[in-house]
Scaffold this motif. Structure first.
Motif, PDB file in Angstrom:
ATOM      1  N   VAL A  24      25.556  34.683  20.017  1.00 38.74           N
ATOM      2  CA  VAL A  24      24.865  35.384  21.369  1.00 38.74           C
ATOM      3  C   VAL A  24      25.169  34.724  22.319  1.00 38.74           C
ATOM      4  CG1 VAL A  24      22.696  35.479  22.927  1.00 38.74           C
ATOM      5  CG2 VAL A  24      23.083  36.460  20.180  1.00 38.74           C
ATOM      6  N   ALA A  25      25.026  32.493  21.954  1.00 40.73           N
ATOM      7  CA  ALA A  25      25.133  31.328  22.843  1.00 40.73           C
ATOM      8  C   ALA A  25      26.709  32.153  23.961  1.00 40.73           C
ATOM      9  CB  ALA A  25      25.076  30.577  22.034  1.00 40.73           C
ATOM     10  N   LYS A  26      27.455  32.126  23.046  1.00 42.78           N
ATOM     11  CA  LYS A  26      29.105  32.451  23.136  1.00 42.78           C
ATOM     12  C   LYS A  26      28.905  33.511  24.250  1.00 42.78           C
ATOM     13  CE  LYS A  26      33.998  32.899  21.791  1.00 42.78           C
ATOM     14  NZ  LYS A  26      34.299  33.963  20.573  1.00 42.78           N
ATOM     15  N   LYS A  27      28.160  34.624  24.857  1.00 47.28           N
ATOM     16  CA  LYS A  27      28.196  35.245  25.777  1.00 47.28           C
ATOM     17  C   LYS A  27      27.689  35.350  26.177  1.00 47.28           C
ATOM     18  CE  LYS A  27      32.306  36.790  24.157  1.00 47.28           C
ATOM     19  NZ  LYS A  27      33.848  37.756  24.556  1.00 47.28           N
ATOM     20  N   ALA A  28      26.040  34.346  26.301  1.00 47.26           N
ATOM     21  CA  ALA A  28      24.996  34.648  27.590  1.00 47.26           C
ATOM     22  C   ALA A  28      25.316  34.072  28.524  1.00 47.26           C
ATOM     23  CB  ALA A  28      24.035  33.976  26.675  1.00 47.26           C
ATOM     24  N   GLN A  29      24.326  34.958  29.365  1.00 46.48           N
ATOM     25  CA  GLN A  29      24.834  34.217  30.891  1.00 46.48           C
ATOM     26  C   GLN A  29      23.387  34.287  32.165  1.00 46.48           C
ATOM     27  OE1 GLN A  29      27.565  33.950  33.072  1.00 46.48           O
ATOM     28  NE2 GLN A  29      29.038  33.558  31.706  1.00 46.48           N
ATOM     29  N   PRO A  30      22.888  33.111  32.711  1.00 49.44           N
ATOM     30  CA  PRO A  30      21.634  33.850  33.465  1.00 49.44           C
ATOM     31  C   PRO A  30      20.925  35.080  33.817  1.00 49.44           C
ATOM     32  CG  PRO A  30      23.226  32.057  33.885  1.00 49.44           C
ATOM     33  CD  PRO A  30      23.421  32.819  33.542  1.00 49.44           C
TER      34      PRO A  30
END
Length: 276
Positions: A24-30
């Motif tokens: 999830v962290a690899k692709k997460a955006q604000p």
């Protein structure tokens, strides 16, 4: 299973958790969100991504204890695990082309507004953050907002901290003083976002809002998160969560948000009795 790396109480009803979720962290955006379940018997609830660390493989969530599932989540401690943590879902905040923005956050909605303000700052925009709380004891993320804002305005309903009043008062004061914004982003309780949009409509300022209605699957299949935007039905999970605030039917959204209040109260009572 997803491990809770860190847990921090931000105030009496708001908790911050850092979750080990590398994919999830690899692709997460604000602007995006996740859907989690505490355990196999839990409900699916959406929570906005408050921050992420790609190198550490972690995602930060900040939630208010308002229902059974958030209460059950808050019972978890560091090194405990939660069952499901699916995401990132929804569309990220669009920051391209904006030179000066006002980010308006209310209550726990400031946890969603912070990563948005941070992204605008990283994109080179001038950022004015206006954040409001009922009282001093529930203020969160003050240091973080100041770090990413060219101007930070703190508002409290009772005047116990910052300026006394509402975020709409502060925003109007800034606009009337000559501040010219390309965009206003409002994130918080539905009534707050509604009145921010009424204000900016008077000045002709483009405004986006982040909608967080009842949601189940997060993929547009259940239809539970439907909204009326510009006279058309939209789904917050796949079309949003951000929408043109001047087109959102807030009265309908407020009515739908209240539909399950009695069920939520009943479930919370059962949970508290079970704890006792």
């Amino acid at each position: 299973m997803y491990k809770i790396v860190k847990k921090e109480c931000l105030n009496e009803s708001v908790t911050k958790m850092v979750i080990a979720a590398p994919f999830v962290a690899k692709k997460a955006q604000p602007g995006q969100f996740i859907i989690l379940r505490v355990d196999e018997d839990g409900e699916r609830i959406p929570l906005t991504i408050a921050d992420y660390d790609r190198s550490a493989g972690t995602v930060t969530i900040i939630f208010q204890i308002v229902g059974t599932e958030t209460a059950r989540l808050n019972l978890k401690n560091e090194n405990d695990c939660i069952c499901d943590f699916a995401g990132p879902l929804g569309n990220p905040t669009k920051t391209e082309g904006y030179k000066k923005v006002a980010v308006v956050g209310g209550g726990v909605g400031t946890a969603i507004a912070y990563p948005v303000a941070k992204k605008f700052a990283q994109s080179g925009a001038v950022v004015h953050s206006v954040v409001g709380f009922r009282t001093k004891s529930i203020v969160i993320l003050e240091k973080e907002f100041k770090a990413v804002s060219d101007k930070y305005v703190l508002i409290s309903d009772d005047g116990s901290t910052g300026e006394k009043g509402f975020v709409t008062d502060a925003l109007k004061k800034l606009i009337d003083s000559g501040e010219k914004y390309d965009l206003v982003v409002a994130i918080g309780p539905l009534p707050m976002m509604k009145f921010v949009c009424k204000l900016t409509a008077e000045y002709g300022i483009k405004t986006t809002v982040s909608m967080n209605p009842i949601m189940i699957d997060g993929t547009g299949m259940c239809g539970g998160c439907r909204l009326t935007v510009g006279g058309e039905t939209k789904f917050a999970c796949v079309d949003g969560p951000e929408f043109d605030g001047h087109k959102v039917d807030f009265d309908e959204a407020i009515e739908r948000a209240a539909m399950y209040k009695s069920f939520e109260r009943s479930a919370m009572c059962k949970l508290m009795n079970k704890k006792d």
